[in-house]
Scaffold this motif. Structure first.
Motif, PDB file in Angstrom:
ATOM      1  N   CYS A   1       0.981  -1.211  -0.008  1.00 16.13           N
ATOM      2  CA  CYS A   1      -0.168   0.024  -0.141  1.00 16.13           C
ATOM      3  C   CYS A   1       0.907   1.122   0.000  1.00 16.13           C
ATOM      4  O   CYS A   1       1.880   1.381   0.801  1.00 16.13           O
ATOM      5  CB  CYS A   1      -0.760  -0.202   1.399  1.00 16.13           C
ATOM      6  SG  CYS A   1      -1.621   1.575   1.619  1.00 16.13           S
TER       7      CYS A   1
ATOM      8  N   CYS B   1      -2.311   6.137  -0.423  1.00 13.40           N
ATOM      9  CA  CYS B   1      -2.688   6.953  -1.233  1.00 13.40           C
ATOM     10  C   CYS B   1      -4.156   7.495  -0.690  1.00 13.40           C
ATOM     11  O   CYS B   1      -4.603   8.472  -0.947  1.00 13.40           O
ATOM     12  CB  CYS B   1      -2.916   6.479  -2.584  1.00 13.40           C
ATOM     13  SG  CYS B   1      -4.309   5.282  -2.978  1.00 13.40           S
TER      14      CYS B   1
ATOM     15  N   CYS C   1      -9.039   4.376  -1.092  1.00 15.83           N
ATOM     16  CA  CYS C   1      -9.977   3.266  -0.350  1.00 15.83           C
ATOM     17  C   CYS C   1     -10.674   3.920   0.692  1.00 15.83           C
ATOM     18  O   CYS C   1     -11.811   3.896   0.951  1.00 15.83           O
ATOM     19  CB  CYS C   1      -9.353   2.029  -0.089  1.00 15.83           C
ATOM     20  SG  CYS C   1      -7.967   2.170   0.857  1.00 15.83           S
TER      21      CYS C   1
HETATM   22  S1  SF4 Z   1      -6.068   2.417  -2.318  1.00 12.38           S
HETATM   23 FE1  SF4 Z   1      -5.948   1.843  -0.018  1.00 12.38          FE
HETATM   24  S2  SF4 Z   1      -4.799   0.169  -0.027  1.00 12.38           S
HETATM   25 FE2  SF4 Z   1      -4.584   0.749  -2.077  1.00 12.38          FE
HETATM   26  S3  SF4 Z   1      -2.445   1.913  -1.998  1.00 12.38           S
HETATM   27 FE3  SF4 Z   1      -4.127   3.260  -1.806  1.00 12.38          FE
HETATM   28  S4  SF4 Z   1      -4.472   3.515   0.678  1.00 12.38           S
HETATM   29 FE4  SF4 Z   1      -3.262   1.762   0.184  1.00 12.38          FE
END
Ligand code: SF4
Ligand code: SF4
Lengths: 179, 291
Positions: free
Chosen positions: A68, A71, A74
């Protein structure tokens, strides 16, 4: 201690409700569908949350836990407001304490202990700084030794030095068996 | 006259000092002064140190905030990571009195105390709120005539609950700043996607990390974009030096110049490519960005 209790303990900084939120996940998969890392690797965000719900400690040694990029995509989109990225950080804290810290990550941590910077200065940049009319050494821990001492005091207090395996005598990382 | 404590972090002063020079020059032009935070350290990186040990992360971040508090100045940062760390730490300490007490207990000996009376700002906020689009437009002497791909990065906008800059799926602040220089900000596929560097991925899994970057660069090329504009020193390293690494690892070449937002604005205000450190980037500037 159960994995759930250990995660809750990490809530001391991020808040218990935040790190606890994995309990309300309904396994819809929106997180996996949003994840840029999941597009290119076998990492599946929903699966990680699922394994945490099941109290599955093998998550701690799974290299996927470190795929991860934090970012927060999610986290923003989860319909149940599961604070996924914070939960991942908390679970990584537990993994690091259990010795599952990769060599490159230990190296980054050791740079901060040695210099106060995760990315320390080099000669090429010093030269460039001068050309740009900036002080050759930035006014940071690079310039003030007492400031660096203050950072070192912190890592000793929290036992961060021990966790990453920093040897103060040699000012470098102890050799560790790969876990 | 407005003053900010400039929190440098690591990558700005130690890898891309052109970002530092450009930021100081642009702010000075509009009567905003920057002051050093003597003895500041790594922020430390929110996704990296936050992943290792949150207590150590909070103490080091709080120390950086307290050094600026001591000067009585708000902080400006030129890295989403630095902003992310310091703003989140400040947010936590403002909301959680028990953690504030714990931090203060730890720094008593050093004569530091967290009071919670300053703001941690990102350079985008200073450009947009303190200077403003109209003033930036009026000051342009050398308009930029290029198609630009805006790269927002992640930690300026998200988590939106903590950052408070509105909907992270539809930001416009960077596009507006880019267009104030005369350039055109062109939409491209997955514009808000991460550069791939964060959370320790760059250090641990360079190949995967660069795959993110490669996808973004390809999506920009597809739209005829001529330059990348970013808002984060770490994204900047990933997009600029990353192109050399992508060439080595995957044999693909993009040759897209990468500029930090204050470097682009600096060009539009009449500063030279050299004064802004742009001649020292891994990917050479094309004539659109040479002054
Ligand atoms: S979407 Fe969520 S799990 Fe995937 S890299 Fe971004 S923060 Fe991490
Ligand atoms: S998006 Fe939220 S509710 Fe859906 S699977 Fe992921 S964590 Fe669970």
């Amino acid at each position: 201690m159960s994995l759930k209790d250990e995660i809750e303990e990490c809530g001391e900084i991020l808040g218990k409700d935040t790190v606890d939120s994995f309990l309300v996940c309904m396994q819809c998969g929106k997180c996996t569908g949003s994840c840029p890392s999941g597009r290119i690797t076998s990492y599946r965000t929903r699966r990680i949350i699922n394994r945490l719900q099941a109290g599955d400690r093998s998550v701690l040694s799974d290299p996927d836990l470190w795929m991860c990029t934090t970012c927060y995509t999610c986290y923003e989109r989860c319909p149940r407001e599961v604070r996924i990225t914070d939960i991942i950080r908390a679970v990584r804290n537990i993994a690091a304490r259990e010795g599952y810290m990769s060599e490159p990550h230990r190296a980054t941590a050791s740079f901060v202990i040695k210099t106060g910077h995760g990315v320390p200065i080099n000669d090429e940049t010093k030269k460039l700084r001068k050309e740009l009319g900036l002080p050759e050494v930035p006014p940071t821990t690079h310039k003030y030794p007492e400031a660096l001492e203050s950072i070192r005091k912190i890592v000793k207090k929290t036992n961060f030095d021990k966790m990453v395996g920093f040897d103060w005598d040699t000012m470098s990382l102890e050799k560790r068996e790969k876990k | 006259m407005k003053e900010y404590a400039y929190f440098l972090g690591c990558i700005t002063p130690n890898r891309y000092p052109g970002i530092e020079a450009a930021t100081i020059k642009v702010l000075n032009k509009f009567g905003i002064e920057t002051r050093d935070i003597e003895g500041a350290s790594c922020c430390p990186a929110p996704g990296v140190f936050g992943s290792f040990d949150l207590r150590t992360w909070l103490l080091i971040a709080a120390r950086n905030v307290m050094l600026a508090e001591k000067k009585g100045l708000d902080i400006v940062t030129t890295c989403n990571g630095c902003y992310g760390s310091l703003q989140e730490a400040d947010h936590i300490l403002k909301e959680r009195p028990e953690l504030k007490d714990w931090v203060n207990e730890n720094f008593k000996e050093e004569g530091l105390e967290y009071k919670g009376n300053i703001k941690v700002k990102h350079i985008l906020e200073v450009l947009y709120d303190d200077i403003g689009i109209n003033k930036l437009k009026e000051a342009v002497v050398s308009p930029i005539n290029a198609k630009i791909g805006a790269h927002y990065g992640c930690h300026f906008l998200k988590p939106s609950l903590v950052r408070g800059h509105g909907n992270p799926e539809r930001p416009t602040i960077l596009d507006e700043l880019i267009e104030a220089t005369g350039a055109e900000s062109v939409d491209y596929k997955d514009k808000l996607m991460c550069c791939g560097a964060g959370g320790g991925l760059r250090a641990k899994e360079l190949g995967y990390s660069l795959t993110f970057t490669k996808q973004k660069l390809a999506n920009m090329k597809e739209k005829g974009i001529e330059g990348v504009i970013d808002t984060c020193a770490f994204c900047h390293l990933q997009m600029d030096r990353g192109q050399i690494e992508i060439k080595e690892k995957f044999g693909e070449e993009y040759n897209l110049p990468v500029l930090f937002i204050t470097q682009l604005i600096g060009l539009s205000l009449g500063f030279s490519t050299k004064e802004l450190g742009l001649d020292k980037h891994s990917i050479p500037m094309t004539e659109k960005f040479i002054r």
